[in-house]
Design an enzyme around this catalytic site. Structure first.
Site, PDB file in Angstrom:
ATOM      1  N   LYS A 178     -13.740   5.161  -5.033  1.00 53.17           N
ATOM      2  CA  LYS A 178     -13.003   4.430  -6.075  1.00 53.17           C
ATOM      3  C   LYS A 178     -13.328   2.949  -5.974  1.00 53.17           C
ATOM      4  O   LYS A 178     -13.157   2.328  -4.939  1.00 53.17           O
ATOM      5  CB  LYS A 178     -11.480   4.613  -5.942  1.00 53.17           C
ATOM      6  N   GLU A 254      -9.452  -0.673   7.076  1.00 51.35           N
ATOM      7  CA  GLU A 254      -9.978  -2.012   7.397  1.00 51.35           C
ATOM      8  C   GLU A 254      -9.138  -2.960   6.570  1.00 51.35           C
ATOM      9  O   GLU A 254      -9.229  -2.952   5.338  1.00 51.35           O
ATOM     10  CB  GLU A 254     -11.410  -2.158   6.903  1.00 51.35           C
ATOM     11  N   CYS A 288     -11.995 -11.516   4.225  1.00 54.46           N
ATOM     12  CA  CYS A 288     -11.023 -11.056   5.216  1.00 54.46           C
ATOM     13  C   CYS A 288     -11.179 -11.796   6.532  1.00 54.46           C
ATOM     14  O   CYS A 288     -10.228 -11.943   7.288  1.00 54.46           O
ATOM     15  CB  CYS A 288     -11.180  -9.555   5.424  1.00 54.46           C
ATOM     16  N   GLU A 387      -1.964 -14.051   4.152  1.00 52.05           N
ATOM     17  CA  GLU A 387      -3.352 -14.217   3.728  1.00 52.05           C
ATOM     18  C   GLU A 387      -3.346 -14.858   2.333  1.00 52.05           C
ATOM     19  O   GLU A 387      -2.870 -14.251   1.377  1.00 52.05           O
ATOM     20  CB  GLU A 387      -3.974 -12.808   3.673  1.00 52.05           C
TER      21      GLU A 387
END
Ligand code: NAD
Length: 476
Positions: A178, A254, A288, A387
């Site tokens: 996806k 992850e 990230c 974040e």
């Protein structure tokens, strides 16, 4: 790669069983160019029924694909890597158009290097034997799961596709991948290349859509045995929950990062400053592994901040992602842009000292944010804890090594950490104490994606205590 101009029509359908097909419902969603806010494409949105069809195709393809010799699967995947290489400028163009990554510094070419490395590992997939039980010989076989799923984010779309697809396929699995709703276009180049080389049908399938219903349909699917996810921690939690509530499929996550960078008084600032600036500006801070929390020793803080301002201003020059030389593009879409702005507003409300930037870039016509430095940020502020995913760095000072380690480790993330010092013992002491899956010594995230993949790093969730860690040491 240079500037990219192309009138090649953009594929927008699903790729199922070797063919491009519209979604059964005919439903589409719009992708806009974040640099101009202009329409790029309407993309087919997969319903639960489309996901079921893709899983069926992958299931039907599994017996023949898994029965091939490893060498034959390698042959197909090497051929595919060559076909991908021929499409690199189109891949860059599509990533620039959909999420604003500058073609000039696109890392998609790394994808095929990683792919060839992973394909080469096929013969390392082996079981073990033991003679520990008298009267018995014990052996393990490492077998493919069957149908697997990959769910990817938008920030490094092409690399993520490669890193989900290659290990799964080379070891005999089939896959339904996806794409992210923010960046669904470049993955379809994989379908185009597969059609071109006659790749076995159904082995790799691509569906587009949002978390619900498309992503959820995959994570709840009873026929999918393994799901590999890269994205945010909240979504990771939802996926594990859906897996637990369905067939307990094996899930690999992850997730995100709020990575600390420690700078000691003996650091070589001519290396540390550009590394820190690049780390937070690369991909407009949408990485990230961005070093988003910098702790600099009080004795050199003023000098470091002055140099960071200059570096971020010159390295962070924004422009058209398709133009040669553009170093920084816009944020990926309106949602990401608004999210970063909400952090900047919070900083203003809380009167956090701002050494650089702090606002959106005006008069660009797109979703651009100024390179921003906040200083003396309270450790419990959401600027330090969440974040931000923008070109926004928090710089705080420290005097004591043990105390700064405590602050650096006081986070729910554990993806990456780094340190600049010329003292070898201190470097290794810090590396051992930082609770993260990958540690850089005298380097930050430049090319880190490639290096740590090759080092076999475990970049899943929180590293450090009880988890494996990989170490990357800058030698120059
Ligand atoms: P996200 O979690 O919002 O979305 C990731 C993917 O999950 C998308 O395809 C999305 O459609 C899908 N999704 C959303 N809800 C879902 C659900 N309920 N069930 C199944 N799928 C669902 O993340 P994002 O905004 O696309 O990506 C940014 C995040 O990814 C950041 O946190 C970043 O740090 C992280 N990231 C991590 C790595 C790494 O290697 N650790 C690499 C790149 C990005």
């Amino acid at each position: 790669m240079g500037s990219v101009a192309s009138d090649t029509p953009i594929e927008t359908r699903l790729f199922i069983n070797g063919e491009f097909v519209p979604s059964k419902s005919g439903k589409t969603f719009e992708v806009k160019n974040p640099a101009t806010l202009k329409h790029v494409a309407h993309v087919s949105e997969a319903s639960v029924e489309d996901v079921d069809i893709a899983v069926e195709a992958a299931k039907a393809a599994f017996p023949a694909w898994s029965a091939l010799a490893a060498m034959e699967r390698q042959g197909w995947l090497y051929k595919l890597a060559d076909a991908f290489d021929a499409e690199l400028s189109e891949i860059s163009r599509l990533e620039a158009l959909s999420m604003g990554k500058p073609t000039y510094q696109d890392v998609s070419a790394m994808g095929t290097a990683i792919m060839r490395y992973q394909v080469g590992k096929a013969y390392d997939i082996q079981g073990e034997t033991s003679l520990h039980t008298p009267g018995f010989v014990n052996m393990t076989f490492r077998q493919p799961f069957g149908v697997t799923a990959g769910i990817i984010p938008w920030n490094v779309t092409w690399l993520m596709l490669i890193m989900k697809m290659t290990p799964a396929l080379v070891s005999g699995n089939t896959m339904v991948l996806k794409t992210s709703e923010k960046s669904p276009l470049s993955p379809l180049i994989a379908g185009k290349a597969m059609k071109k080389i006659g790749f076995p049908k159904g082995v790799f399938n691509i569906v587009h859509g949002f978390g619900r219903p498309t992503g959820e349909a995959l994570s709840k699917h009873m026929e999918i045995r393994k799901l590999s996810f890269t994205g945010s921690a909240p979504t990771g939690r939802l996926i594990k929950k859906a897996a637990a509530e369905s067939n307990l499929k094996n899930v690999t996550l992850e997730l995100g990062g709020k990575s600390p960078l420690l700078i000691f008084p003996d650091a070589d600032l001519s290396k540390a400053v550009p590394a820190a600036a690049y780390s937070i500006l690369m991909n407009s801070g949408q990485a990230c592994i961005a070093s988003s929390r910098v702790y600099v020793h009080e004795s050199i803080a003023q000098d470091f901040i002055t140099q960071m301002k200059t570096a971020m201003q010159s390295m962070g020059k924004s422009g058209d992602p398709l133009a040669e030389g553009t170093l920084r593009g816009p944020q990926a879409d309106q949602l990401q842009f608004d999210r970063v702005l909400s952090f900047l507003d919070h900083a203003k409300e809380q009167k956090v000292p701002t050494a650089l930037g702090g606002s959106k870039e005006s008069n660009t016509g797109g979703l651009y944010i100024e390179p921003t430095i906040f200083t003396s940020v309270p450790e419990d502020s959401k600027l330090m804890r969440e974040e931000i995913f923008g070109p926004v760095v928090c710089i705080n000072t420290f005097t004591d090594e043990a105390e700064v380690l405590k602050r650096a480790n006081d986070t729910e993330y554990g993806l990456y950490g780094s340190v600049f010092t010329r003292d070898v013992s201190r470097a290794l002491r810090i590396a051992k104490s930082l609770e993260a899956g990958t540690i850089g010594i005298n380097c930050t995230s430049r090319l880190l994606v490639l290096i740590c993949r090759l080092a076999g790093s475990s970049r899943v969730g929180r590293g450090g205590k009880g988890a494996s860690m990989s170490l990357i040491i800058g030698l120059s």
